[in-house]
Design an enzyme around this catalytic site. Structure first.
Site, PDB file in Angstrom:
ATOM      1  N   ARG A   1       0.833  -1.214   0.000  1.00 32.02           N
ATOM      2  CA  ARG A   1       0.000   0.000   0.000  1.00 32.02           C
ATOM      3  C   ARG A   1       0.865   1.260   0.000  1.00 32.02           C
ATOM      4  NH1 ARG A   1      -5.090  -1.763   3.837  1.00 32.02           N
ATOM      5  NH2 ARG A   1      -6.500  -2.169   2.104  1.00 32.02           N
TER       6      ARG A   1
ATOM      7  N   LYS B   1     -13.343  -9.200   8.435  1.00 38.13           N
ATOM      8  CA  LYS B   1     -14.265  -8.074   8.651  1.00 38.13           C
ATOM      9  C   LYS B   1     -15.687  -8.538   8.327  1.00 38.13           C
ATOM     10  CE  LYS B   1     -10.764  -4.544   7.892  1.00 38.13           C
ATOM     11  NZ  LYS B   1     -10.202  -3.528   6.992  1.00 38.13           N
TER      12      LYS B   1
ATOM     13  N   GLY C   1     -12.783  -3.812   1.053  1.00 36.79           N
ATOM     14  CA  GLY C   1     -14.134  -3.286   1.264  1.00 36.79           C
ATOM     15  C   GLY C   1     -14.491  -2.262   0.200  1.00 36.79           C
TER      16      GLY C   1
HETATM   17  N1  LIG Z   1     -10.786 -18.360  10.047  1.00 43.67           N
HETATM   18  C1  LIG Z   1     -10.289 -17.163  10.406  1.00 43.67           C
HETATM   19  N2  LIG Z   1     -10.330 -16.752  11.694  1.00 43.67           N
HETATM   20  C2  LIG Z   1      -9.812 -15.558  12.046  1.00 43.67           C
HETATM   21  N3  LIG Z   1      -9.207 -14.705  11.198  1.00 43.67           N
HETATM   22  C3  LIG Z   1      -9.145 -15.073   9.913  1.00 43.67           C
HETATM   23  C4  LIG Z   1      -9.661 -16.311   9.448  1.00 43.67           C
HETATM   24  N4  LIG Z   1      -9.437 -16.390   8.123  1.00 43.67           N
HETATM   25  C5  LIG Z   1      -8.783 -15.268   7.769  1.00 43.67           C
HETATM   26  N5  LIG Z   1      -8.588 -14.472   8.834  1.00 43.67           N
HETATM   27  C6  LIG Z   1      -7.862 -13.195   8.896  1.00 43.67           C
HETATM   28  O1  LIG Z   1      -8.494 -12.218   8.097  1.00 43.67           O
HETATM   29  C7  LIG Z   1      -7.567 -11.162   7.936  1.00 43.67           C
HETATM   30  C8  LIG Z   1      -7.876 -10.388   6.685  1.00 43.67           C
HETATM   31  O2  LIG Z   1      -9.214  -9.966   6.675  1.00 43.67           O
HETATM   32  P1  LIG Z   1      -9.715  -8.691   5.863  1.00 43.67           P
HETATM   33  O3  LIG Z   1      -9.157  -7.454   6.473  1.00 43.67           O
HETATM   34  O4  LIG Z   1     -11.193  -8.832   5.801  1.00 43.67           O
HETATM   35  O5  LIG Z   1      -9.083  -8.922   4.418  1.00 43.67           O
HETATM   36  P2  LIG Z   1      -8.551  -7.847   3.373  1.00 43.67           P
HETATM   37  O6  LIG Z   1      -7.566  -6.943   4.098  1.00 43.67           O
HETATM   38  O7  LIG Z   1      -7.920  -8.627   2.290  1.00 43.67           O
HETATM   39  O8  LIG Z   1      -9.769  -7.081   2.940  1.00 43.67           O
HETATM   40  C9  LIG Z   1      -6.204 -11.808   7.899  1.00 43.67           C
HETATM   41  O9  LIG Z   1      -5.355 -11.140   8.807  1.00 43.67           O
HETATM   42  C10 LIG Z   1      -6.465 -13.266   8.295  1.00 43.67           C
HETATM   43  O10 LIG Z   1      -5.562 -13.750   9.267  1.00 43.67           O
HETATM   44  O1  LIG Z   2      -7.714  -2.280   5.126  1.00 38.73           O
HETATM   45  C1  LIG Z   2      -8.646  -1.663   4.604  1.00 38.73           C
HETATM   46  O2  LIG Z   2      -9.704  -2.269   4.019  1.00 38.73           O
HETATM   47  P1  LIG Z   2      -9.717  -3.810   3.505  1.00 38.73           P
HETATM   48  O3  LIG Z   2      -9.308  -4.723   4.655  1.00 38.73           O
HETATM   49  O4  LIG Z   2     -11.158  -4.010   3.138  1.00 38.73           O
HETATM   50  O5  LIG Z   2      -8.813  -3.896   2.331  1.00 38.73           O
HETATM   51  C2  LIG Z   2      -8.671  -0.162   4.496  1.00 38.73           C
HETATM   52  O6  LIG Z   2      -7.465   0.401   4.991  1.00 38.73           O
HETATM   53  C3  LIG Z   2      -9.874   0.390   5.252  1.00 38.73           C
HETATM   54  O7  LIG Z   2      -9.753   0.070   6.615  1.00 38.73           O
HETATM   55  P2  LIG Z   2     -11.083  -0.038   7.516  1.00 38.73           P
HETATM   56  O8  LIG Z   2     -11.874  -1.245   7.031  1.00 38.73           O
HETATM   57  O9  LIG Z   2     -10.585  -0.200   8.939  1.00 38.73           O
HETATM   58  O10 LIG Z   2     -11.859   1.239   7.315  1.00 38.73           O
END
Ligand SMILES: Nc1ncnc2c1ncn2[C@@H]1O[C@H](COP(=O)(O)OP(=O)(O)O)[C@@H](O)[C@H]1O
Ligand SMILES: O=C(OP(=O)(O)O)[C@H](O)COP(=O)(O)O
Length: 400
Positions: A42, A207, A381
């Site tokens: 990033r 999330k 997101g």
């Molecule tokens: N089964 C699970 N239990 C808890 N955490 C998880 C699980 N599967 C994935 N994760 C965690 O989810 C995190 C990423 O989630 P998220 O922020 O939603 O993805 P992104 O950043 O790609 O949008 C990672 O740090 C990973 O360790």
């Molecule tokens: O990590 C982010 O989003 P992402 O996990 O959906 O890629 C962005 O920095 C937004 O963070 P936020 O979901 O805490 O507002």
């Protein structure tokens, strides 16, 4: 998109002018080594904007959030290590302000010279950043805006947030879209308007409540929605299975039940899960059917049968969008699900988009071939909400 861009700003001339840049420097840190950035993708993504402004002689003020602190300073979420890394990437030190709009920030903004870059401390150390109260956000935005003559948004990963630095600062400063935002929107626009069928969306990560809301809107647009990662347990519970100590959004179980019935088989869930005794790389772990997660264990990855099931659906797709790791890929015993699904996506005869800070980090840290994906987006997101067809507050603010 009809909006002014960084090129327009550069054309107007920025030498000696102060430009405040919203970046998404929400980078992942090494779980085993606090303070060590595990993937600087990033930060790299915003470099072209920072370099262009620096080289044009602007006094550059960068602002970002990191993690989800609760509106007050929390040393766990300081951007200091990111300032150091950004300086290394830029090849010139980045000045760091130990507060966001306080006396240190004000003094350092005042002392900036042409071509210097300053990073403010975490925006979310201030409750005004994320407040739902328009007046509270506007007051914080006014303090940020007072630092600069111009505003550039290059934080694609945060454009879906109606936050002060994203939505309210551009309301009071001349505003421009950075190259990253323009590039991301261009690619996602094509996928949103005309995705070649079959269209498969793969969702995981942690999330959960954020992304469950998106599923309803995406369902009518996709052929299959594959759900793994921390997302899947609320769905498994909705199917009547016990999920032990796995990540669960209890209050969303009923919503998931409705989504499953509405989807009529188009939501595909894992059939096996890697269940561990605790959230740790050394934890004892076993692969169990998704319907038999022991009460004292938590699911930290999807199992091999699920990978095969997901790979089959992905293999037939012409368009794949993936957001959210399939498991806790940062810990080696729980990385196989993410690796397997990612590899399947690299093999499709079609166009793929990977979105999200952690998903993109997974692609790189697991050593996958980045060029095998159609597009790797810095926003998870944000890209999901774009695909959903929503007006994103950050884009709306730039268009005004
Ligand atoms: N089964 C699970 N239990 C808890 N955490 C998880 C699980 N599967 C994935 N994760 C965690 O989810 C995190 C990423 O989630 P998220 O922020 O939603 O993805 P992104 O950043 O790609 O949008 C990672 O740090 C990973 O360790
Ligand atoms: O990590 C982010 O989003 P992402 O996990 O959906 O890629 C962005 O920095 C937004 O963070 P936020 O979901 O805490 O507002």
């Amino acid at each position: 998109m009809i909006l002014k861009t960084l090129d327009d700003l550069l054309g107007e001339g920025v030498s000696g002018r102060r430009v405040i840049v919203r970046a998404d420097l929400n980078v992942p840190f090494d779980k085993a080594n606090p303070g060590v950035i595990s993937d600087d993708g990033r930060a790299r993504a915003v470099l072209p904007t920072l370099i262009a402004l620096r080289d044009a002689g602007a006094r550059v003020i960068v602002m970002s959030h990191l993690g989800r602190p609760k509106g007050a300073p929390d040393p766990k979420y300081t951007l200091q290590p990111v300032a150091t890394r950004l300086g290394e990437l830029l090849g010139s030190p980045v000045v760091f302000a130990t507060d966001t709009v306080g006396s240190d920030a004000a003094a350092k903004v005042e002392a900036l010279t042409d071509g210097q870059v300053l990073l403010l401390e975490n925006l979310r150390f201030n409750e005004g950043e994320t407040s739902k109260d328009d007046a509270v956000r506007a007051a914080f935005a006014a303090e940020l805006a007072a630092f600069a003559d111009f505003y550039v948004d290059d934080a694609f990963g945060a454009v879906h947030r109606k936050h002060a630095s994203v939505y309210d600062v551009p309301a009071v400063l001349p505003h421009y879209a950075g190259g990253l935002v323009i590039k991301e929107v261009d690619v996602l626009k094509k996928v949103t308007e005309n995705p070649e069928q079959p269209y498969v969306v793969v969702l995981g990560g942690s999330k959960v409540s954020d992304k469950l809301a998106v599923i309803k809107a995406l369902l009518p647009k996709v052929d299959k929605l594959l759900v793994g990662g921390g997302m899947c347990f609320t769905f498994l519970k909705a199917q009547g299975h016990e999920v032990g100590k796995s990540l669960l959004e209890d209050e969303m179980v009923a919503t998931c039940r409705d989504l499953l019935s509405e989807a009529q088989g188009r939501i595909v869930l894992p059939v096996d899960v890697v269940a561990a005794t605790e959230f740790s790389a050394d934890a004892d772990h076993v692969t169990v059917p998704a319907s038999e997660i022991p009460a004292d264990r938590l699911g930290l990855d999807i199992g091999p049968e699920s990978v095969a099931l997901f790979a089959e659906a992905i293999g037939g797709a012409k368009t794949v969008f993936w957001n959210g790791p399939m498991g806790v890929f940062e810990l080696a015993p729980f990385a196989a699900g993410t690796r397997g699904v990612a590899e399947a996506i690299t093999k499709i005869d079609g166009f793929s988009v990977v979105g999200g800070g952690d998903s993109a980090a997974a692609v790189r840290t697991l050593g996958l071939d980045e060029s095998a994906f159609g597009h790797i987006s810095t926003g998870g997101g944000a890209s999901l909400e774009y695909l959903e067809g929503k007006t994103l507050p950050g884009i709306e603010a730039l268009e005004k």
